[in-house]
Motif scaffolding. Structure first.
Motif, PDB file in Angstrom:
ATOM      1  N   ALA A 242      -6.483   1.010  -2.222  1.00 47.71           N
ATOM      2  CA  ALA A 242      -5.900   1.656  -1.038  1.00 47.71           C
ATOM      3  C   ALA A 242      -4.617   2.390  -1.408  1.00 47.71           C
ATOM      4  O   ALA A 242      -4.351   3.492  -0.922  1.00 47.71           O
ATOM      5  CB  ALA A 242      -5.625   0.605   0.040  1.00 47.71           C
ATOM      6  N   ARG A 243      -3.816   1.784  -2.263  1.00 50.48           N
ATOM      7  CA  ARG A 243      -2.581   2.432  -2.724  1.00 50.48           C
ATOM      8  C   ARG A 243      -2.899   3.730  -3.460  1.00 50.48           C
ATOM      9  O   ARG A 243      -2.237   4.756  -3.251  1.00 50.48           O
ATOM     10  CB  ARG A 243      -1.821   1.476  -3.644  1.00 50.48           C
ATOM     11  CG  ARG A 243      -0.539   2.044  -4.216  1.00 50.48           C
ATOM     12  CD  ARG A 243      -0.017   1.165  -5.323  1.00 50.48           C
ATOM     13  NE  ARG A 243       0.404  -0.124  -4.821  1.00 50.48           N
ATOM     14  CZ  ARG A 243       0.654  -1.192  -5.605  1.00 50.48           C
ATOM     15  NH1 ARG A 243       0.497  -1.089  -6.909  1.00 50.48           N
ATOM     16  NH2 ARG A 243       1.040  -2.331  -5.077  1.00 50.48           N
ATOM     17  N   ALA A 244      -3.928   3.695  -4.318  1.00 48.72           N
ATOM     18  CA  ALA A 244      -4.312   4.895  -5.058  1.00 48.72           C
ATOM     19  C   ALA A 244      -4.866   5.961  -4.117  1.00 48.72           C
ATOM     20  O   ALA A 244      -4.611   7.151  -4.289  1.00 48.72           O
ATOM     21  CB  ALA A 244      -5.341   4.540  -6.129  1.00 48.72           C
ATOM     22  N   LEU A 245      -5.645   5.543  -3.106  1.00 54.08           N
ATOM     23  CA  LEU A 245      -6.172   6.498  -2.133  1.00 54.08           C
ATOM     24  C   LEU A 245      -5.045   7.172  -1.360  1.00 54.08           C
ATOM     25  O   LEU A 245      -5.094   8.370  -1.067  1.00 54.08           O
ATOM     26  CB  LEU A 245      -7.118   5.784  -1.167  1.00 54.08           C
ATOM     27  CG  LEU A 245      -8.541   5.535  -1.673  1.00 54.08           C
ATOM     28  CD1 LEU A 245      -9.230   4.478  -0.821  1.00 54.08           C
ATOM     29  CD2 LEU A 245      -9.345   6.826  -1.678  1.00 54.08           C
ATOM     30  N   LEU A 246      -4.032   6.396  -1.021  1.00 51.56           N
ATOM     31  CA  LEU A 246      -2.888   6.951  -0.297  1.00 51.56           C
ATOM     32  C   LEU A 246      -2.155   7.978  -1.148  1.00 51.56           C
ATOM     33  O   LEU A 246      -1.696   9.004  -0.646  1.00 51.56           O
ATOM     34  CB  LEU A 246      -1.937   5.825   0.109  1.00 51.56           C
ATOM     35  CG  LEU A 246      -0.714   6.229   0.938  1.00 51.56           C
ATOM     36  CD1 LEU A 246      -1.147   6.773   2.300  1.00 51.56           C
ATOM     37  CD2 LEU A 246       0.222   5.037   1.120  1.00 51.56           C
ATOM     38  N   LYS A 247      -2.067   7.713  -2.421  1.00 54.73           N
ATOM     39  CA  LYS A 247      -1.405   8.653  -3.333  1.00 54.73           C
ATOM     40  C   LYS A 247      -2.201   9.939  -3.478  1.00 54.73           C
ATOM     41  O   LYS A 247      -1.636  11.006  -3.726  1.00 54.73           O
ATOM     42  CB  LYS A 247      -1.221   7.991  -4.705  1.00 54.73           C
ATOM     43  CG  LYS A 247      -0.463   8.844  -5.703  1.00 54.73           C
ATOM     44  CD  LYS A 247      -0.278   8.118  -7.022  1.00 54.73           C
ATOM     45  CE  LYS A 247       0.519   8.951  -8.015  1.00 54.73           C
ATOM     46  NZ  LYS A 247       0.697   8.255  -9.312  1.00 54.73           N
ATOM     47  N   ASP A 248      -3.532   9.847  -3.340  1.00 53.42           N
ATOM     48  CA  ASP A 248      -4.429  11.000  -3.419  1.00 53.42           C
ATOM     49  C   ASP A 248      -4.257  11.750  -4.741  1.00 53.42           C
ATOM     50  O   ASP A 248      -3.934  12.944  -4.764  1.00 53.42           O
ATOM     51  CB  ASP A 248      -4.182  11.946  -2.237  1.00 53.42           C
ATOM     52  CG  ASP A 248      -5.274  12.999  -2.110  1.00 53.42           C
ATOM     53  OD1 ASP A 248      -6.386  12.760  -2.616  1.00 53.42           O
ATOM     54  OD2 ASP A 248      -5.010  14.062  -1.522  1.00 53.42           O
ATOM     55  N   PRO A 249      -4.490  11.080  -5.875  1.00 57.30           N
ATOM     56  CA  PRO A 249      -4.290  11.727  -7.177  1.00 57.30           C
ATOM     57  C   PRO A 249      -5.425  12.694  -7.509  1.00 57.30           C
ATOM     58  O   PRO A 249      -6.554  12.528  -7.048  1.00 57.30           O
ATOM     59  CB  PRO A 249      -4.299  10.540  -8.144  1.00 57.30           C
ATOM     60  CG  PRO A 249      -5.223   9.553  -7.489  1.00 57.30           C
ATOM     61  CD  PRO A 249      -4.985   9.699  -6.009  1.00 57.30           C
TER      62      PRO A 249
ATOM     63  N   ILE B 113       0.838  -1.200   0.000  1.00 53.66           N
ATOM     64  CA  ILE B 113       0.000   0.000   0.000  1.00 53.66           C
ATOM     65  C   ILE B 113       0.872   1.250   0.000  1.00 53.66           C
ATOM     66  O   ILE B 113       0.609   2.214  -0.720  1.00 53.66           O
ATOM     67  CB  ILE B 113      -0.942   0.003   1.223  1.00 53.66           C
ATOM     68  CG1 ILE B 113      -1.903  -1.194   1.158  1.00 53.66           C
ATOM     69  CG2 ILE B 113      -1.737   1.306   1.281  1.00 53.66           C
ATOM     70  CD1 ILE B 113      -2.803  -1.319   2.369  1.00 53.66           C
ATOM     71  N   ALA B 114       1.954   1.240   0.800  1.00 55.63           N
ATOM     72  CA  ALA B 114       2.832   2.407   0.922  1.00 55.63           C
ATOM     73  C   ALA B 114       3.556   2.724  -0.371  1.00 55.63           C
ATOM     74  O   ALA B 114       4.115   3.823  -0.511  1.00 55.63           O
ATOM     75  CB  ALA B 114       3.844   2.180   2.043  1.00 55.63           C
ATOM     76  N   TYR B 115       3.567   1.796  -1.338  1.00 58.87           N
ATOM     77  CA  TYR B 115       4.209   2.049  -2.628  1.00 58.87           C
ATOM     78  C   TYR B 115       3.588   3.264  -3.320  1.00 58.87           C
ATOM     79  O   TYR B 115       4.224   3.906  -4.156  1.00 58.87           O
ATOM     80  CB  TYR B 115       4.087   0.809  -3.507  1.00 58.87           C
ATOM     81  CG  TYR B 115       4.810   0.904  -4.825  1.00 58.87           C
ATOM     82  CD1 TYR B 115       6.190   0.798  -4.882  1.00 58.87           C
ATOM     83  CD2 TYR B 115       4.114   1.105  -6.013  1.00 58.87           C
ATOM     84  CE1 TYR B 115       6.862   0.885  -6.096  1.00 58.87           C
ATOM     85  CE2 TYR B 115       4.771   1.190  -7.224  1.00 58.87           C
ATOM     86  CZ  TYR B 115       6.146   1.082  -7.258  1.00 58.87           C
ATOM     87  OH  TYR B 115       6.804   1.171  -8.456  1.00 58.87           O
ATOM     88  N   GLY B 116       2.355   3.600  -2.962  1.00 61.01           N
ATOM     89  CA  GLY B 116       1.702   4.744  -3.589  1.00 61.01           C
ATOM     90  C   GLY B 116       2.202   6.088  -3.114  1.00 61.01           C
ATOM     91  O   GLY B 116       1.935   7.115  -3.732  1.00 61.01           O
ATOM     92  N   LYS B 117       2.940   6.117  -1.983  1.00 61.93           N
ATOM     93  CA  LYS B 117       3.402   7.396  -1.449  1.00 61.93           C
ATOM     94  C   LYS B 117       4.660   7.185  -0.622  1.00 61.93           C
ATOM     95  O   LYS B 117       4.655   6.386   0.317  1.00 61.93           O
ATOM     96  CB  LYS B 117       2.315   8.035  -0.582  1.00 61.93           C
ATOM     97  CG  LYS B 117       2.685   9.370   0.027  1.00 61.93           C
ATOM     98  CD  LYS B 117       1.560   9.902   0.885  1.00 61.93           C
ATOM     99  CE  LYS B 117       1.916  11.235   1.537  1.00 61.93           C
ATOM    100  NZ  LYS B 117       0.810  11.732   2.396  1.00 61.93           N
TER     101      LYS B 117
END
Length: 311
Positions: free
Chosen positions: A214-221, A160-164
């Motif tokens: 979840a990864r995309a949500l963490l990135k908040d694009p 998940i943290a890979y997104g940010k």
């Protein structure tokens, strides 16, 4: 030569056998490694086709529309895949792309993060041609969720943290909750520290999809691309993933390659593609009254999904 010397010599020769055998095996391993290394360096030395142009500028935070202006595109000399595409995607709205296989839907969304550059025409974000911006500033504001989940042989937390970068654990857990993934994660043997195997093979398809959300949500694009994100899921998994997608799509510019009726009907605008051209645009009810391609697609793909709701 004494008897003792003779047997010492024989023992020394016998002891040489194993090191020599290992040396021969090491040579074989070295040759295999050299072959693999040549391929690795061949890939590393390959210059990317898409790169920052001289004087490329940073794309500010997206706050306006995405526009396709007379866009044409072809992969090779076989012919144009997209033909004179003109489309405006307003900020914060959801646009669904619909069409038969090969109509050019995936190609169209691949042009936005510049996986390919347009052959003719322009794609403009906030009034700027994306070819004039840096790839990092463009792609850092785009989130992509596809039907093929990309996960790594590592823990749930790190996937998940890979997104940010440098994301705090509290942020990761909040993203997982918004993606309806927290409950199943806490039931895993080590919770967020559970390794999920290569490509996430140790969790189900619906769970993998929620981890990527979840990864995309963490990135908040600011700009979100959904490429048939629920197409390969069973009905139960689709309900959970659809809820997660609704959280992800909230207050973002979203372009959806439509597969499920619920996503299509809720879109602010539906764009119908045929052979690389935009042939119809409008809302769900408007397009049904036109008796065109969308109505035929609706009859073929969506009517069976709606019948249970009518009973």
């Amino acid at each position: 030569m004494t008897t003792g010397t003779f047997f010492s010599f024989i023992a020394a020769v016998a002891m040489l056998y194993d090191p020599i055998r290992k040396l021969a095996k090491m040579h074989n391993n070295l040759q295999e490694a050299m072959a693999a290394t040549e391929r690795v360096f061949e890939v590393l030395d390959t210059k990317p086709e898409i790169s920052d142009p001289p004087g490329a500028k940073e794309l500010p935070q997206i706050h306006d529309s995405v526009q396709f202006c007379n866009v044409w595109f072809q992969y090779n000399s076989s012919g144009m895949v997209l033909k004179d595409i003109n489309l405006n995607v307003p900020y914060g709205k959801t646009v669904a792309l619909v069409g038969l296989s090969g109509a050019g839907k995936s190609t169209m969304v691949d042009l936005i993060p510049r996986f390919y550059d347009v052959t003719k025409g322009r794609i403009i974000i906030d009034g700027t041609d994306i070819r004039e911006t840096t790839l990092h500033s463009l792609r850092s504001q785009i989130g992509i969720v596809t039907q093929e989940t990309i996960l790594f042989n590592d823990t749930v937390l790190k996937n998940i943290a890979y997104g940010k970068r440098n994301a705090k654990q509290e942020e990761i857990i909040a993203a997982a909750k918004a993606a309806y993934a927290h409950d199943f994660i806490t039931q895993l043997p080590q919770g967020y520290d559970t390794a999920i195997g290569e490509r996430g093979t140790l969790v189900s398809g619906g769970q993998r999809q929620r981890l990527t959300i979840a990864r995309a949500l963490l990135k908040d694009p600011k700009l979100l691309i959904l490429d048939e994100a629920t197409s390969d899921l069973d009905a139960e998994s689709e309900v959970a993933v659809q809820k997660a997608l609704e959280n992800l799509m909230y207050n973002r510019t979203t372009i959806v390659i439509a597969h499920r009726l619920s996503t299509v009907r809720k879109a602010d605008q539906i764009v119908v593609l045929e052979e690389g051209r935009v042939v119809e645009q409008g809302k769900h009810k408007e397009l049904l009254t036109q008796a065109g391609i969308y109505q035929r697609l609706y009859e073929l793909q969506f009517r069976e999904q709606e019948l249970p709701e009518q009973k």
